[in-house]
Every structure is written in structure tokens, then in C-alpha cells.
Write a protein that holds these residues in place. Sequence first.
Motif, PDB file in Angstrom:
ATOM      1  N   ILE A  55      49.128  29.943  47.534  1.00  0.00           N
ATOM      2  CA  ILE A  55      48.314  30.717  46.582  1.00  0.00           C
ATOM      3  C   ILE A  55      48.606  30.282  45.153  1.00  0.00           C
ATOM      4  O   ILE A  55      47.692  30.080  44.338  1.00  0.00           O
ATOM      5  CB  ILE A  55      48.577  32.227  46.746  1.00  0.00           C
ATOM      6  CG1 ILE A  55      47.803  32.773  47.937  1.00  0.00           C
ATOM      7  CG2 ILE A  55      48.211  32.991  45.491  1.00  0.00           C
ATOM      8  CD1 ILE A  55      46.306  32.952  47.704  1.00  0.00           C
ATOM      9  N   ASN A  56      49.884  30.140  44.823  1.00  0.00           N
ATOM     10  CA  ASN A  56      50.241  29.720  43.467  1.00  0.00           C
ATOM     11  C   ASN A  56      49.700  28.332  43.140  1.00  0.00           C
ATOM     12  O   ASN A  56      49.289  28.055  42.009  1.00  0.00           O
ATOM     13  CB  ASN A  56      51.760  29.728  43.298  1.00  0.00           C
ATOM     14  CG  ASN A  56      52.338  31.127  43.273  1.00  0.00           C
ATOM     15  OD1 ASN A  56      51.642  32.088  42.930  1.00  0.00           O
ATOM     16  ND2 ASN A  56      53.601  31.275  43.651  1.00  0.00           N
ATOM     17  N   LEU A  57      49.686  27.460  44.148  1.00  0.00           N
ATOM     18  CA  LEU A  57      49.245  26.086  43.942  1.00  0.00           C
ATOM     19  C   LEU A  57      47.734  25.978  43.804  1.00  0.00           C
ATOM     20  O   LEU A  57      47.230  25.189  42.996  1.00  0.00           O
ATOM     21  CB  LEU A  57      49.722  25.216  45.118  1.00  0.00           C
ATOM     22  CG  LEU A  57      49.400  23.726  45.061  1.00  0.00           C
ATOM     23  CD1 LEU A  57      50.067  23.069  43.858  1.00  0.00           C
ATOM     24  CD2 LEU A  57      49.857  23.039  46.357  1.00  0.00           C
ATOM     25  N   PHE A  58      46.992  26.802  44.564  1.00  0.00           N
ATOM     26  CA  PHE A  58      45.556  26.571  44.671  1.00  0.00           C
ATOM     27  C   PHE A  58      44.663  27.589  43.966  1.00  0.00           C
ATOM     28  O   PHE A  58      43.459  27.356  43.845  1.00  0.00           O
ATOM     29  CB  PHE A  58      45.154  26.501  46.146  1.00  0.00           C
ATOM     30  CG  PHE A  58      45.717  25.301  46.858  1.00  0.00           C
ATOM     31  CD1 PHE A  58      45.315  24.021  46.514  1.00  0.00           C
ATOM     32  CD2 PHE A  58      46.667  25.456  47.866  1.00  0.00           C
ATOM     33  CE1 PHE A  58      45.833  22.911  47.156  1.00  0.00           C
ATOM     34  CE2 PHE A  58      47.185  24.345  48.519  1.00  0.00           C
ATOM     35  CZ  PHE A  58      46.774  23.066  48.165  1.00  0.00           C
ATOM     36  N   LYS A  59      45.212  28.702  43.468  1.00  0.00           N
ATOM     37  CA  LYS A  59      44.300  29.698  42.897  1.00  0.00           C
ATOM     38  C   LYS A  59      43.657  29.225  41.592  1.00  0.00           C
ATOM     39  O   LYS A  59      42.493  29.566  41.317  1.00  0.00           O
ATOM     40  CB  LYS A  59      45.011  31.045  42.705  1.00  0.00           C
ATOM     41  CG  LYS A  59      46.122  31.091  41.683  1.00  0.00           C
ATOM     42  CD  LYS A  59      46.711  32.501  41.648  1.00  0.00           C
ATOM     43  CE  LYS A  59      47.853  32.620  40.656  1.00  0.00           C
ATOM     44  NZ  LYS A  59      48.436  33.981  40.644  1.00  0.00           N
TER      45      LYS A  59
END
Length: 354
Positions: free
Chosen positions: A174-178
Motif C-alpha cells: 500500500i505504501n509503495l503503490f498508493k
Amino acid sequence: MKVLTVIGARPQFIKAATVSNKIRKDGNSEILVHTGQHYDNNMSDIFFEELAIPKPDYNLSIGSSSHGHQTGSMLIALEEIYLKEKPDMVLVYGDTNSTLAGSLCASKLLIPVAHVEAGLRSFNKVMPEEQNRILTDHISDLLFAPTLTAVNNLKNENVTKGVHNTGDVMYDAINLFKERAKEISTINEKLDLSPDSYILSTIHRAENTDNIERLTSIISALSNSGKKIILPLHPRTKKFIEEYNLHVGENIEIIDPVGYLDMISLQENAKKIVTDSGGVQKEAYFLKKPCITMRDETEWVETVDNGWNVIVGSDSNKILDALDNFNPTGTPASAFGNGDTSSIITDIIGKYIG
């Protein structure tokens, strides 16, 4: 080191996106095997494209069938690959038939097994996922637990060797792709959706789809909610809605399954999320969205304990009440690590293999 990773279903693609990239970035060798458990483009190929997951070295194209036939077919195909590739370790994720086949085949060949998302328990052995995760944990050499609860579950089963509380790779994802989702996804514009104007729903668990009473109750509640519902429809759910001849309300907008970046965008802009998915429960938690879980229990008890997830089963009245009245306050507690789980897992594997 040479790691062979077995994946086959949407949640595993997302988890592997962070770990596989870290393994390769550190200069290690990885053989990626896709069993084909999820096989259409919206459930499979699009995830590899969006998340920049390396193209699988092997695609078994096994597809959907009965549990025994599917798992057996995977075992036969994987054994041939393992004998050819001779990996130092086999890495599996979650609780699917791909997970069980990947770990069991390795164990029989005396290849060490690492299990990401070890220790999860619903305590409902009717669920095939529960059977898969228990069996996988008991034959794994490295067990990467996402939470302290998962560690304690393993301890209660006398599984303590090789257990590591690493945090959750889904939090890494989530942190990488949001931010990428905000830049790339246009799903809300395509569907003409403004923030907080809709409820996002997903339904795919066999306990709901394969049971006419449960699925009827769920669809009835969503249809009678008076709220705009966006429903990316899983192929299994579509099949049973048609087979049971269920009436779907005009307030429910059915769309095809979407890729991960579109799913993040739909979740981040939804008012609430109503689901039976374990992964979506966590993603809702990470994105600070109220989650209504249409199951009788959850493996992710932290999301409930912290007040951002409510369990309603398939009860129409409970679903409707939660859609109207479930409004968490405060900020979800950090219970799933610090977002560096992929690095922790890769380091532990490296030290184990030597």
C-alpha cells in the motif's frame, strides 16, 4: 541464494511485488512460478503489468477445478520444476491451494520452505483456506508472521522454531503503490464517482458464494440499502448470482474485476467498504476506511480490536445497520509493522540459506 517463489492468486501477486523486487535488487536469483489459479487478465496478467512483477519463469496454467484435482495438478507440475531448478528455498504466500501445493512439494523433496503470512487463524476448519494455512505452517522452516497475534497462534500449536514477527507485506505494498494509483488510475473518473459518494463491495469467499441463503441475504441487503454500491464482480460470484437467479438492485453498479491500482483508488475514495476479503479488510484499515466484513470471523482481529472493522456475517439487518451507522473515530493503530517487511524477510532468508 536461489529462491523459488510460488504464486497463483491476486493477493499473492501483490505481496510478491514487494518481496520479489527486494530479492532481485539485492542481487539474488529468483525463479517465479505462477500456478494459474487466477487465470483471466483482470485477475492475473494486469497485476504483473501494473506492479512491475517480473514475468513468471513458469506458468502452469492449471486454472479452476476441484480442490483435489487443482492441488494434485500443481504438485505434479511443481515437482518437475523443483527437481530441475534445485532452489535453496521455496517461498509461498497466504492460504490458497497454490500455497499448500508449493510448500508440500518442497517439503517432500527436503527443500526448506518459507511462508509469508504465517500464523493466521480463523479457527474455522470448514474453510479450505484455514486447512491450507495450518498445513503449510506445520511444514515450513521459516514462518513470517504479520502480527503478534499470528505469532501467538503458532505458539499455541507448539510452532516456535523459525517464527519471525516481520510485519505485513501488504502494508509495504500500500505504501509503495498508493501514490502511483493517484497518478495512474482513472477508474473513478471513468465511473463518474466523486469521493465518499459510494460504498465499495467485494464478494468472493466460497462460504458466501456457494451458499444460496448467504448470498441471497447479502445481495438483498446491498440492494435494499438505498446507497450507491460499486461491485467489482468476481467470476465465481457472477456464476452463482446467475445460477441462483438473484435480483440485483439498480443501486448496485456491477463492474469487471479491476487491477490493483484501480482497486486502491476505489478504496481510497469510498465512504465505506463491505467485503468478505481478508486482503481488502487490511487495505481498508491501512487507508483509514470503515470496513464491514461479511464473514462470521476474521483472521485480522487487530482491525476489529482497533474499531475499524465490524463483523456482520451474512445477516441482512446487521449489514444494513453497519452501512448506516458504523462510523469509526480516531486513527487506526499500527499493528502490522513499519512498512519494511520485505527487507526483513529477505534478510532472514539470506541468513538462513547462508
